[in-house]
Design a protein around this motif. Structure first.
Motif, PDB file in Angstrom:
ATOM      1  N   VAL A  24     -11.374  67.033  -6.115  1.00 20.81           N
ATOM      2  CA  VAL A  24     -11.581  68.469  -5.933  1.00 20.81           C
ATOM      3  C   VAL A  24     -10.804  69.263  -6.969  1.00 20.81           C
ATOM      4  O   VAL A  24     -11.298  70.252  -7.548  1.00 20.81           O
ATOM      5  N   ILE A  25      -9.562  68.839  -7.209  1.00 17.17           N
ATOM      6  CA  ILE A  25      -8.748  69.547  -8.205  1.00 17.17           C
ATOM      7  C   ILE A  25      -9.376  69.453  -9.586  1.00 17.17           C
ATOM      8  O   ILE A  25      -9.445  70.435 -10.341  1.00 17.17           O
ATOM      9  N   VAL A  26      -9.867  68.240  -9.928  1.00 19.10           N
ATOM     10  CA  VAL A  26     -10.484  68.066 -11.249  1.00 19.10           C
ATOM     11  C   VAL A  26     -11.718  68.954 -11.387  1.00 19.10           C
ATOM     12  O   VAL A  26     -11.894  69.655 -12.397  1.00 19.10           O
ATOM     13  N   VAL A  27     -12.569  68.907 -10.352  1.00 23.33           N
ATOM     14  CA  VAL A  27     -13.786  69.729 -10.415  1.00 23.33           C
ATOM     15  C   VAL A  27     -13.420  71.211 -10.431  1.00 23.33           C
ATOM     16  O   VAL A  27     -14.007  72.014 -11.176  1.00 23.33           O
ATOM     17  N   VAL A  44     -19.355  74.408  -2.597  1.00 27.30           N
ATOM     18  CA  VAL A  44     -20.567  73.609  -2.831  1.00 27.30           C
ATOM     19  C   VAL A  44     -20.212  72.235  -3.393  1.00 27.30           C
ATOM     20  O   VAL A  44     -20.714  71.198  -2.944  1.00 27.30           O
ATOM     21  N   VAL A  45     -19.302  72.230  -4.397  1.00 28.33           N
ATOM     22  CA  VAL A  45     -18.922  70.959  -5.016  1.00 28.33           C
ATOM     23  C   VAL A  45     -18.221  70.061  -4.004  1.00 28.33           C
ATOM     24  O   VAL A  45     -18.474  68.852  -3.937  1.00 28.33           O
ATOM     25  N   SER A  46     -17.316  70.646  -3.198  1.00 32.24           N
ATOM     26  CA  SER A  46     -16.600  69.854  -2.202  1.00 32.24           C
ATOM     27  C   SER A  46     -17.551  69.254  -1.178  1.00 32.24           C
ATOM     28  O   SER A  46     -17.397  68.094  -0.780  1.00 32.24           O
ATOM     29  N   TYR A  47     -18.539  70.032  -0.766  1.00 30.88           N
ATOM     30  CA  TYR A  47     -19.490  69.535   0.220  1.00 30.88           C
ATOM     31  C   TYR A  47     -20.257  68.332  -0.319  1.00 30.88           C
ATOM     32  O   TYR A  47     -20.325  67.277   0.328  1.00 30.88           O
ATOM     33  N   PHE A  48     -20.834  68.492  -1.500  1.00 32.66           N
ATOM     34  CA  PHE A  48     -21.625  67.388  -2.063  1.00 32.66           C
ATOM     35  C   PHE A  48     -20.719  66.220  -2.456  1.00 32.66           C
ATOM     36  O   PHE A  48     -21.125  65.048  -2.364  1.00 32.66           O
ATOM     37  N   LEU A  49     -19.478  66.509  -2.912  1.00 30.77           N
ATOM     38  CA  LEU A  49     -18.548  65.441  -3.255  1.00 30.77           C
ATOM     39  C   LEU A  49     -18.185  64.626  -2.012  1.00 30.77           C
ATOM     40  O   LEU A  49     -18.127  63.384  -2.060  1.00 30.77           O
ATOM     41  N   LEU A  63     -10.693  72.614 -11.517  1.00 29.32           N
ATOM     42  CA  LEU A  63     -10.169  72.993 -12.829  1.00 29.32           C
ATOM     43  C   LEU A  63     -11.285  73.055 -13.865  1.00 29.32           C
ATOM     44  O   LEU A  63     -11.272  73.898 -14.764  1.00 29.32           O
ATOM     45  N   SER A  64     -12.266  72.148 -13.727  1.00 28.63           N
ATOM     46  CA  SER A  64     -13.381  72.151 -14.685  1.00 28.63           C
ATOM     47  C   SER A  64     -14.189  73.443 -14.583  1.00 28.63           C
ATOM     48  O   SER A  64     -14.705  73.952 -15.583  1.00 28.63           O
ATOM     49  N   ILE A  65     -14.305  73.969 -13.348  1.00 35.82           N
ATOM     50  CA  ILE A  65     -15.062  75.205 -13.167  1.00 35.82           C
ATOM     51  C   ILE A  65     -14.180  76.426 -13.378  1.00 35.82           C
ATOM     52  O   ILE A  65     -14.578  77.415 -14.008  1.00 35.82           O
ATOM     53  N   ALA A  66     -12.963  76.353 -12.830  1.00 36.97           N
ATOM     54  CA  ALA A  66     -12.112  77.530 -12.823  1.00 36.97           C
ATOM     55  C   ALA A  66     -11.563  77.858 -14.206  1.00 36.97           C
ATOM     56  O   ALA A  66     -11.448  79.034 -14.570  1.00 36.97           O
ATOM     57  N   THR A  67     -11.239  76.838 -14.963  1.00 35.12           N
ATOM     58  CA  THR A  67     -10.621  77.111 -16.267  1.00 35.12           C
ATOM     59  C   THR A  67     -11.537  77.936 -17.168  1.00 35.12           C
ATOM     60  O   THR A  67     -11.122  78.985 -17.692  1.00 35.12           O
ATOM     61  N   PRO A  68     -12.797  77.501 -17.381  1.00 32.45           N
ATOM     62  CA  PRO A  68     -13.677  78.355 -18.209  1.00 32.45           C
ATOM     63  C   PRO A  68     -13.914  79.725 -17.576  1.00 32.45           C
ATOM     64  O   PRO A  68     -13.963  80.741 -18.285  1.00 32.45           O
ATOM     65  N   ALA A  69     -14.059  79.760 -16.219  1.00 32.92           N
ATOM     66  CA  ALA A  69     -14.325  81.042 -15.562  1.00 32.92           C
ATOM     67  C   ALA A  69     -13.148  81.990 -15.720  1.00 32.92           C
ATOM     68  O   ALA A  69     -13.329  83.196 -15.981  1.00 32.92           O
ATOM     69  N   VAL A  70     -11.937  81.458 -15.554  1.00 32.56           N
ATOM     70  CA  VAL A  70     -10.755  82.310 -15.688  1.00 32.56           C
ATOM     71  C   VAL A  70     -10.608  82.809 -17.117  1.00 32.56           C
ATOM     72  O   VAL A  70     -10.298  83.978 -17.363  1.00 32.56           O
TER      73      VAL A  70
END
Length: 537
Positions: A34-37, A183-188, A39-46
């Motif tokens: 979850v942290i990896v995903v 969404v990512v956590s649910y499918f993960l 960070l993958s989403i949050a870093t570009p968004a931030v």
């Protein structure tokens, strides 16, 4: 035999039904993914959201504020031309009133060509350090300069609008991140964590020894392939374990049977060892009897010879009395009788002393009772019993022990130790030598703050080879196998010294330089098993 075996260490958590639960490592994996995903989403968004907020903020402040201030300045520049041309401030006041409606307009200064103030407006309650921008426009008409207008425009409202816009944009970005993370956590969880948990439960059961654990059937993806391989592995392990269990049972039965045979052999060996030890003791007793016979032979023989001479002299004296005896013959007879009886008494006293000494040695050897004794006397008595062994040999036994050394110990076992060591020197140390000496010395020492004595028995014989030095106290070890040696003499010595006498024994030897045995024993021996049995009876 059950398929269950002890659970693997570290996997011992059970649920309410008694089943093993997966360890907390899977929670760590889920958190990690979850942290990896995230960070993958949050870093570009931030990063992009931050740049967007910053750009919007700067645009709102710089561009919009400057545009508004510039519009007002242009409006005043155009509207103040006629009032300045006609020098009529009243013509410009309506326009000025229109501009100052905007609360962001802080001040307006209209000056004529001569620099004098034509019209002036300053906002009331103006903060002294309020951030603002200033716009200046030159006013001219038909090429003639009429004056100028200066307008100060506040940036406070612009910054408030920019902050509100930025906050709205940040809220949208956070909402997008939370939605994406959910969404990512649910499918993960559905496609990765749950299959892993199911596979781990099955793996824990197999690792715990339950080879009948069901492997879950998963979807046709990588985890599904892994579950099928695990099922194949489980089946193979179950078959192998069943085969191994049968082989272990067979081997266990064979080992039980073999162990019974080995135990029987060991019992026979222990019985044989006991018989050999008893034979060794009987041999020592036989040597004692031989010593008694040898030592008594001299005084008894001397007494018998003198008694025979006195008997013959008495018969002669009787015959002479019948024929008539002279005074000189009577005196000679009396002198011979006095000397003869003195010799007989001395011989009998010597025999009595020997019998008493041998009796004490025999009692000590056969009873192994603890008593107080003088070490020097005990050693001399032991040497006396061994005199037949050394009488017709070129070997000498010398004793140098202080008379004051008195022990409260077991003279019988100690005498057997000395006998075995002297016998060992005679058989092995002096083998093939035409001379040799054995020295027995002793000195009092302290053993762990308790009084003791160190007895040194050394010889100048052949010595012991280095490869045999560490084995001389082993049972049945002998270099005279088949020549009368049974390998128990030194083993008995070691057991007596370290057991009954409560001491230690060391050996030093070198080939061609002789052998030295050091016996360190306490003056007061510990209570032996023999004594304890005697007290119990």
């Amino acid at each position: 035999m059950s398929n269950q075996s002890p659970a693997i260490k570290g996997v011992d958590v059970q649920d309410q039904d008694g089943g093993l639960l997966p360890s907390k490592r899977k929670t760590s994996l889920q958190t990690f993914l979850v942290i990896v995903v995230f960070l993958s989403i949050a870093t570009p968004a931030v990063i992009t959201g931050g740049l967007l907020i910053r750009e919007n903020y700067q645009r709102t402040i710089a561009h919009e504020s400057q545009a508004a201030a510039g519009s007002y300045a242009d409006l005043l520049q155009a509207g103040m031309t006629m009032p300045l041309w006609n020098v009529a401030p009243s013509l410009g006041e309506p326009l000025l009133d229109t501009v100052k409606i905007d609360p962001s307009v802080l001040s307006v200064i209209v000056q004529g060509a001569d620099g004098e103030t034509f019209l002036l407006y300053e906002k009331e309650n103006l903060e002294p350090r309020e951030e603002s921008i200033e716009m200046v426009r030159q006013i001219s008409f038909e090429g003639e300069k009429l004056g100028s207008v200066a307008l100060r425009y506040s940036l406070k409202s612009a910054r408030q609008r920019a902050a509100a816009d930025s906050q709205l944009l940040l809220t949208i970005i956070i909402f997008q991140l939370i939605f994406s993370l959910g969404v990512v956590s649910y499918f993960l969880r559905q496609r990765v964590i749950k299959p892993l948990v199911a596979l781990e439960r099955a793996a824990v059961g197999i690792a715990g020894g339950d080879l009948k654990t069901a492997i879950p059937q998963l979807q046709a993806d990588e985890f599904g392939g892994l579950s099928r391989q695990l099922e194949i592995m489980r089946g193979s392990l179950e078959q192998s374990f069943t085969t191994l269990e049968d082989r272990v049972n067979e081997r266990t039965a064979e080992l039980v049977e073999l162990n019974g045979e080995l135990q029987g052999t060991l019992d026979k060996l222990q019985q044989a060892q006991g018989n050999l030890v008893q034979s060794e003791k009987l041999a020592a007793l036989g040597a004692l009897v031989a010593g008694v016979a040898h030592e008594l032979n001299t005084p008894l023989g001397n007494g018998l010879t003198v008694a025979s001479s006195l008997y013959d002299a008495t018969r002669n004296f009787t015959r002479e009395m019948q024929a008539g005896i002279t005074r000189a013959a009577l005196d000679q007879y009396i002198a011979d009788m006095e000397e003869g009886t003195h010799l007989v008494v001395a011989s009998l006293e010597r025999a009595s002393e020997l019998v008493s000494g041998f009796k004490q040695v025999a009692v000590d050897r056969t009873s192994a009772q603890q008593r107080e004794f003088n070490l020097a006397e005990m050693l001399n008595e032991t040497r006396m019993t061994l005199s037949p062994m050394f009488k017709h040999t070129p070997y000498q036994v010398r004793i140098d022990v202080p008379e004051r050394v008195v022990l409260n110990s077991f003279p019988g076992p100690l005498g057997q130790v000395v006998t075995n060591l002297l016998n060992n020197a005679l058989i092995h140390g002096f083998d093939g030598r035409d001379h040799g000496e054995i020295w027995i010395s002793a000195e009092q020492v302290n053993i762990l703050a308790e009084p003791g004595v160190r007895i040194v028995i050394s010889d100048d014989g052949n010595g012991i080879p280095p490869e045999n030095l560490g084995r001389i106290f082993d049972p049945f070890f002998t270099t005279k196998l088949g020549e009368g040696g049974n390998g128990l003499g030194m083993h008995i010595v070691h057991n007596i010294v370290t057991g009954v006498l409560g001491g230690t024994i060391q050996v030093n030897s070198a080939l061609g330089e002789g052998t030295e045995f050091l016996l360190t024993i306490p003056l007061l021996a510990p209570v032996s098993p023999i004594e304890e049995e005697g007290k119990g009876d």
